[in-house]
Motif scaffolding. Structure first.
Motif, short mmCIF file in Angstrom:
data_model
loop_
_atom_site.label_atom_id
_atom_site.label_comp_id
_atom_site.label_asym_id
_atom_site.label_seq_id
_atom_site.Cartn_x
_atom_site.Cartn_y
_atom_site.Cartn_z
N PHE A 88 16.54 6.94 -6.47
CA PHE A 88 15.34 6.16 -6.17
C PHE A 88 14.89 6.48 -4.75
O PHE A 88 15.69 6.54 -3.83
CB PHE A 88 15.61 4.66 -6.31
N GLY A 89 13.59 6.66 -4.59
CA GLY A 89 13.03 7.01 -3.30
C GLY A 89 12.65 5.79 -2.48
O GLY A 89 12.79 4.65 -2.92
N TYR A 104 9.86 15.30 -6.59
CA TYR A 104 9.60 13.90 -6.25
C TYR A 104 8.54 13.37 -7.20
O TYR A 104 7.60 14.08 -7.58
CB TYR A 104 9.19 13.73 -4.79
N PHE A 105 8.74 12.13 -7.61
CA PHE A 105 7.84 11.49 -8.57
C PHE A 105 7.40 10.15 -8.04
O PHE A 105 8.11 9.51 -7.26
CB PHE A 105 8.55 11.26 -9.91
N ASP A 106 6.25 9.73 -8.49
CA ASP A 106 5.82 8.36 -8.23
C ASP A 106 5.16 7.84 -9.50
O ASP A 106 5.36 8.39 -10.58
CB ASP A 106 4.91 8.28 -7.01
N PHE A 121 0.83 -1.21 0.00
CA PHE A 121 0.00 0.00 0.00
C PHE A 121 0.86 1.26 0.00
O PHE A 121 0.62 2.19 -0.77
CB PHE A 121 -0.94 0.02 1.21
N ILE A 122 1.88 1.29 0.83
CA ILE A 122 2.74 2.48 0.91
C ILE A 122 3.48 2.69 -0.41
O ILE A 122 3.55 3.81 -0.93
CB ILE A 122 3.73 2.36 2.08
N ALA A 123 4.03 1.61 -0.96
CA ALA A 123 4.78 1.74 -2.22
C ALA A 123 3.88 2.16 -3.37
O ALA A 123 4.32 2.90 -4.26
CB ALA A 123 5.47 0.41 -2.55
N ALA A 183 7.09 8.84 -3.74
CA ALA A 183 8.54 8.90 -3.55
C ALA A 183 9.25 7.76 -4.29
O ALA A 183 10.07 7.06 -3.72
CB ALA A 183 8.87 8.84 -2.06
N TRP A 184 8.96 7.59 -5.57
CA TRP A 184 9.67 6.57 -6.35
C TRP A 184 10.98 7.14 -6.90
O TRP A 184 11.95 6.43 -7.02
CB TRP A 184 8.79 6.06 -7.48
N TRP A 185 10.98 8.42 -7.24
CA TRP A 185 12.18 9.08 -7.74
C TRP A 185 12.22 10.45 -7.08
O TRP A 185 11.29 11.24 -7.22
CB TRP A 185 12.14 9.20 -9.26
N VAL A 186 13.28 10.74 -6.31
CA VAL A 186 13.33 11.98 -5.54
C VAL A 186 14.62 12.74 -5.79
O VAL A 186 15.64 12.15 -6.17
CB VAL A 186 13.19 11.70 -4.01
#
Length: 165
Positions: free
Chosen positions: A137-138, A35-37, A20-22, A27-30
């Protein structure tokens, strides 16, 4: 045996929480000011963060949609796996227990692996700006890989547990 079952339930709930958090968190690329997801891109300005949803104008929109779909499917499968574990615990005889749950967990594991692997191989195409490529990578991306490991271990535990008394 109750301690093993309790450990497996806690491990399974942890896997669900990680998924769920992922899937949800941004925060996939920070980087320092962005910050991107898999859902949106956010750039910090001097006063606020400006967020835009990832749209079909992105060159790799189909890959992003694949990542979104597999992460959602992994989360759903992991939740169904927990429900089937509880149902199989009391309904099936020994030797037949938990095979269905193990298969569902293995499918969840496969979905997480596909999503994280696609993001790993294509993250540079998702972020064409030179400033954005300098990011890292976040924690959501790292949690996705940890969730992969947890769901894999969980599916193996279900296969081993099916033979225990």
């Amino acid at each position: 045996m109750l301690v093993v079952l309790a450990f497996i339930i806690i491990f399974h709930i942890t896997s669900i929480a990680l998924l769920f958090i992922a899937t949800i968190d941004n925060a996939w690329w920070v980087g320092d000011n962005f910050y991107f997801d898999i859902w949106r891109t956010c750039v910090n300005t001097t006063t606020t963060a400006v967020c835009d949803e990832i749209g079909s104008n992105n060159n790799s929109f189909q890959a992003i949609q694949t990542i979104q779909a597999t992460m959602i499917l992994a989360t759903i499968l992991c939740c169904i796996g927990l429900l089937s574990f509880v149902l199989q615990l009391f309904r099936l005889k020994q030797g037949e227990r938990f095979v269905f749950t193990a298969i569902i967990q293995m499918l969840s594991c496969l979905c997480v692996m596909i999503a994280a692997a696609i993001y790993t191989s294509m993250h540079e195409e998702f972020h064409p700006n030179a400033d954005i490529k300098s990011g890292t990578f976040g924690y959501s991306f790292i949690l996705a890989w940890i969730a992969f490991a947890f769901t894999l271990i969980n599916s193996i535990m279900y296969l081993v547990l099916r033979k225990r008394k």
